[in-house]
Design a protein around this motif. Structure first.
Motif, PDB file in Angstrom:
ATOM      1  N   GLY A 199      -1.611   8.048  -0.224  1.00 31.72           N
ATOM      2  CA  GLY A 199      -2.125   8.174  -1.787  1.00 31.72           C
ATOM      3  C   GLY A 199      -1.931   9.290  -2.607  1.00 31.72           C
ATOM      4  O   GLY A 199      -2.229  10.480  -1.893  1.00 31.72           O
ATOM      5  N   SER A 200      -1.618   9.466  -3.593  1.00 31.29           N
ATOM      6  CA  SER A 200      -1.548  10.563  -4.462  1.00 31.29           C
ATOM      7  C   SER A 200      -1.932  10.373  -5.888  1.00 31.29           C
ATOM      8  O   SER A 200      -1.647   9.498  -6.502  1.00 31.29           O
ATOM      9  CB  SER A 200      -0.085  11.062  -4.248  1.00 31.29           C
ATOM     10  OG  SER A 200       0.863  10.381  -4.880  1.00 31.29           O
ATOM     11  N   ARG A 234       0.876  -1.185  -0.026  1.00 33.76           N
ATOM     12  CA  ARG A 234      -0.060   0.050   0.005  1.00 33.76           C
ATOM     13  C   ARG A 234       0.883   1.091  -0.067  1.00 33.76           C
ATOM     14  O   ARG A 234       1.904   1.283   0.639  1.00 33.76           O
ATOM     15  CB  ARG A 234      -0.834   0.330   1.212  1.00 33.76           C
ATOM     16  CG  ARG A 234      -1.976  -0.955   1.444  1.00 33.76           C
ATOM     17  CD  ARG A 234      -2.639  -1.281   2.570  1.00 33.76           C
ATOM     18  NE  ARG A 234      -1.600  -1.295   3.696  1.00 33.76           N
ATOM     19  CZ  ARG A 234      -1.899  -1.581   4.907  1.00 33.76           C
ATOM     20  NH1 ARG A 234      -3.032  -2.020   5.428  1.00 33.76           N
ATOM     21  NH2 ARG A 234      -0.915  -1.870   5.636  1.00 33.76           N
ATOM     22  N   GLU A 235       0.294   2.319  -0.634  1.00 32.78           N
ATOM     23  CA  GLU A 235       1.077   3.562  -0.233  1.00 32.78           C
ATOM     24  C   GLU A 235       0.715   4.146   0.982  1.00 32.78           C
ATOM     25  O   GLU A 235      -0.198   4.070   1.456  1.00 32.78           O
ATOM     26  CB  GLU A 235       0.447   4.626  -1.659  1.00 32.78           C
ATOM     27  CG  GLU A 235       1.089   4.329  -2.963  1.00 32.78           C
ATOM     28  CD  GLU A 235       0.512   5.437  -3.685  1.00 32.78           C
ATOM     29  OE1 GLU A 235       1.116   6.222  -4.016  1.00 32.78           O
ATOM     30  OE2 GLU A 235      -0.727   5.203  -4.278  1.00 32.78           O
TER      31      GLU A 235
END
Lengths: 742, 193
Positions: A735-736, A731-732
């Motif tokens: 998030g972007s 997972r990041e």
């Protein structure tokens, strides 16, 4: 059933009615609040109003940082401790140890009456005794020593004292013709005093101006968790990071095991244990070679630093040459603050490491400028006794074995647990006829004492604390009893004064409060602060109210690089106790961020507090790189026997990704045999593995200079890190989405 | 086993248990239950009516009628903190002694008081008015709003034995708050913090 009520049915109905009525009555009773009592005061205390909190300013003396505290008192009970915003050291902040001071006050295993040993030394068998009996016996022994002209065989080891108790101890010992007074801290004195004198020409510890630093290069200094003044440093660190609009200070941490400070760094570089100083020298060489050093002695520097080529640094430290070059380029862009601490200064080559780091400060122009290394004024109350280093302990132990120590007093300190057992202090005590321990909890040292005298907690005592140099100004905080003291214990100052009186050499002050006031009277008389009230009583009340008094910065020193230190700049690889063939892993005990105070392990809040990096609590563990663990066939929770040339302990394995593969680490603070119900029998004492050797060229204990081997026991426990996940699982973290895809 | 040969059968005429034999004991149980319930109600009623603890027996039979009524001592002469603290405060022993070293020293109740004082013990008074710990009540606000003490505590100056007159329930609190249109007086968080 017939119409006529027979006797049996009548009795049944009567019983039902009675039982119902009883149950109904009971039900009504059960619904009510229990009747509470309303207890009046006999004579009301003048500054307490029931229902409203009264806050008292005082000083925390659980560690030598000397923070100011505010204690909330409701109906005569201390309820909460906060930092004193007016105190220059902590500026309103307070660490977990300071918060947990209430645990000490309300500890269920506190000593409340003097005890006399009734069994063998160390067996922990004691009889309660009266104060009269205890003081008479000890005073008689002390008086005899003096009349026999053997005053020098009286020794007193105290917890670090930064206030007037320090001068009182000195005076009481002088009354018994003894000068053998030492202060004890876990691990003993470090090498900082020697380094500051040798490299910077300073009498007092310098002030590292973190708050205004552009770039901080920390070689193992865990200033946020276990430095000398973690709360002060944390505040300055916050200022460095985001206190200056438009400028965010950068932190690079160079250390083989990630500390809490390392976890906060922008860049963490794990180097081979013991090669930190070489990295500093390599960076220095790059600065000089790049023409960034402006001093007149550039050629001399170039000559001294010539051997430390990027290739050598990369080979020895395990960093890439690219890392070294990138760091050198960052340094060249402006002044940086270089710090050495933690294990970096406690390998066998710790002195060389620390000198190399100070040289880096000189080479990048950080000495005596804001954001760099500044001088400090002398402390308001200079210490009468040095903190004992390994050499001082070895001398004391040798003297004890030779029968030259007749009486040994321990004041509020527990060296029997904190020093490496291999040093032999426990065995040496056998040769001391009289051992007395003044303590508030039944610690290991008290188990070996002939007399144990109970002390009140710092929240019940008068006292003061002057911060050690390093915070940039002269100040002293007053400690006052914030609750009525529990009956039984007596303050250390009063015990010492009473011993002197009974032994026939009374001091002028009747009790410690009078002594303290006298001390502050002389502080007041030689004040440089023009704003302080001219009348002493007004001054005393003002200081008591504020909790702290600062007396400016008169006498601030200036750090100057000492050219002779250049000659000492040679890198020697660290040497370790135990051969690499027998003991393949380097061992690094580290002060636990939660349990770094001497009394910390006894306090349940701190035991319950999960370690910030591993998430573990209530025990000990051995941190090992997951790759090393896999190679050795070890998994999380496997109990291993850790053996060093000095000792052995058993601990569960914790694979810790942020540690050099050649290193294992273990937190300190646990492994108590005594010390109250929360500490006793919990975890193991990492000090048992440490071979007592000195940092070369100093008397300090080299606690990071031991090798170990691991032996599987086949047993395992389930380690339960709280709320920790060390993997992103694909997972990041944040998030972007690129703006085009939006 | 007795009766193990008999079987319940909807077709057969030989039911082992007749309705009468079941109904008899059932009626008896119902009667017992009814009498028990009646007793329960009675017991509860007796408790609520005569054992409500509104006037607990105090360790010393202090009379508010004498002090506040006949001698007209203002309430806050003894309940020192009512105007500046959430709690009104029970007078410290030294306060009692302030007068009773001289006054009524031959009364047996005052001698009890002196005995407590000489033993260095406080008098363990019993609370007459007590709110649950989950309510936040402040004397300071009510006294400063000009509410007479009697509005909640009743005509204390006429009581020989201090007796609770108000139920001190939430509905009772809210009734007054509504009636007087107290600002934020019906917000949950005003009293339950």
């Amino acid at each position: 059933m017939s119409r006529d009520l027979n006797r049996r049915d009548f009795l049944a109905l009567l019983s039902a009615g009675t039982a119902g009525a009883g149950a109904g009555f009971w039900f009504g009773e059960a619904l009510k609040h229990p009747v509470e009592q309303l207890i009046p005061a006999l004579v009301p205390p003048e500054d307490l109003v029931p229902g409203i909190a009264t806050w008292y300013a005082s000083a925390c003396t659980q560690c030598p940082a000397g923070c100011g505290i505010l204690v909330k008192n409701r109906e005569g009970r201390a309820k909460k401790i906060e930092g004193n915003p007016g105190h220059p050291v902590n500026q309103g902040g307070l660490c977990a140890l300071g918060q947990a001071g209430l645990n000490l006050l309300y500890h269920p295993d506190r000593l409340l009456a003097p005890r006399r040993r009734s069994g063998a030394r160390g067996a922990g068998q004691f009889q309660a005794a009266g104060w009269d009996e205890a003081l008479a016996a000890i005073a008689q022994a002390l008086a005899e020593l003096r009349t026999q002209g053997r005053g020098a065989s009286l020794s007193l080891i105290s917890a670090p004292q930064t206030g007037h108790l320090d001068t009182l101890i000195h005076e009481v010992l002088a009354a018994f013709d003894s000068t053998r007074y030492g202060q004890h801290e876990a691990w003993g004195a470090g090498i900082a005093p020697l380094v500051q004198r040798k490299a910077l020409g300073l009498q007092h510890a310098p002030r590292h101006d973190l708050a205004q630093a552009r770039l901080v290069l920390s070689f193992g200094a865990d200033f946020l968790a276990s430095g000398d003044t973690p709360v002060h440093a944390a505040r300055a660190y916050g200022q460095m990071r985001r206190g200056r609009p438009g400028q965010r200070g950068r932190l690079v941490q160079i250390e083989p095991r990630m500390s809490l400070t390392g976890a906060n760094a922008d860049l963490w570089l794990p180097v081979r244990p013991g090669s930190e100083g070489l990295v500093a020298l390599g960076l220095g060489r790059a600065l000089v070679a790049g023409g960034h050093y402006a001093g007149a002695d550039g050629e001399r520097w170039a000559q001294v630093l010539e051997p430390y080529t990027p290739a050598l640094v990369a080979r020895e430290s395990g960093l890439t040459a690219g890392h070294v070059e990138a760091l050198a380029a960052e340094l060249a862009a402006g002044p940086a603050l270089a710090l050495a601490g933690g294990a970096t200064t406690r390998y066998s080559n710790g002195l060389g490491n620390a000198l190399a780091v100070e040289a880096l400060n000189q080479l990048c122009g950080s000495l005596d400028r804001p954001g760099g290394v500044l001088g400090n004024p002398p402390p308001l109350l200079p210490a009468e006794a040095p903190v004992m280093d390994l050499t001082a302990w070895q001398t004391l132990i040798a003297d004890a074995r030779a029968g030259r120590v007749a009486t040994l007093l321990f004041l509020d300190c527990n060296p029997l647990h904190e020093l490496p057992p291999a040093l032999g202090l426990r065995e040496a005590l056998d040769a001391v006829p009289l051992v007395v321990s003044l303590a508030s909890l039944p610690d290991e040292t008290s188990r070996f004492a002939d007399w144990v005298l109970p002390l009140p907690s710092y929240l019940e005592s008068w006292g003061d604390a002057a911060p050690r140099p390093g915070v940039g100004l002269r100040a002293a905080a007053l400690a006052q009893p914030v609750v009525a003291p529990r009956e039984g214990p007596r303050p250390a100052g009063d015990i010492l004064l009473e011993l002197a009186r009974r032994a026939g050499t009374p001091l002028a002050s009747p009790d410690y409060l009078a002594y303290l006031k006298n001390g502050w009277r002389s502080l007041h008389a030689r004040r440089s602060d023009a704003n302080a009230p001219a009348d002493f009583d007004a001054f005393w009340n003002a200081a008591l109210n504020a909790g702290v008094w600062g007396d400016g910065q008169a006498g601030t020193e200036s750090p100057r690089w000492q050219p002779e230190a250049q000659d000492a700049l040679d890198y020697r690889p660290a040497r370790f106790a135990g051969g690499e063939a027998d003991y393949p892993l380097v061992f690094q005990p580290y002060p636990s961020p939660n349990l770094h105070g001497a009394s910390a392990a006894a306090l349940p809040w701190l035991q319950e507090l999960p370690d910030p990096l591993t998430g573990l609590a209530w025990g000990s563990w051995l941190e090992i790189n997951p790759r090393t663990a896999a190679a050795l066939g070890l998994a999380m929770g496997d109990i291993v026997l850790v053996e060093s040339p000095a000792g052995r302990v058993e601990a569960p394995v914790l694979p810790y990704p942020a540690i050099h593969p050649a290193l294992v680490a273990m937190p300190l603070g646990q492994g108590h045999e005594a010390f109250g119900r929360y500490a006793a029998g919990r975890g193991v004492n990492a000090a048992a593995l440490v071979a007592p050797s000195t940092v070369e060229g100093t008397g300090a204990l080299a606690w990071a200079a031991t090798r170990v081997r691991l032996v599987k026991t086949g047993r395992r426990v389930k380690l339960k890190p709280r709320g920790k996940h060390d993997q992103a699982l694909g997972r990041e973290l944040f998030g972007s989405i690129p703006i085009k895809e939006l | 086993m007795p009766g193990s040969g008999e079987r319940l059968s909807p077709q057969g005429g030989s039911l082992a248990i007749s309705p009468r034999t079941v109904a008899g004991p059932l009626r008896k149980s119902a009667l017992l239950l009814a009498v028990g319930a009646l007793g329960f109600g009675g017991g509860y009623g007796v408790n609520a009516l005569w054992f409500d603890g509104a006037a607990p027996v105090q360790p010393i039979s202090f009379s508010h009628k004498l002090h506040a009524g006949e001698h007209k001592l203002p309430c806050q002469h003894c309940h020192l903190y009512a105007e500046r603290s959430p709690v009104a405060g029970v007078p410290p022993m030294s306060k009692c002694l302030g007068c009773h070293r001289q006054i009524a020293t031959d009364s047996p109740e005052i001698q009890k008081l002196m005995a407590f004082w000489q033993r260095g013990e406080p008098v363990p008074w019993l609370k007459v008015h007590d709110l649950p710990d989950f309510t936040h009540f402040s004397h300071k606000r009510h006294v400063r709003a000009g509410l007479p003490c009697q509005s909640c505590h009743g005509p204390v100056e006429s009581m020989d034995v201090l007796t609770r007159v108000a139920p001190m329930t939430m509905g009772w609190c809210l009734g007054c708050h509504r009636e007087r249109a107290v600002r934020f007086g019906t917000d949950c968080w005003t009293c339950h913090k």
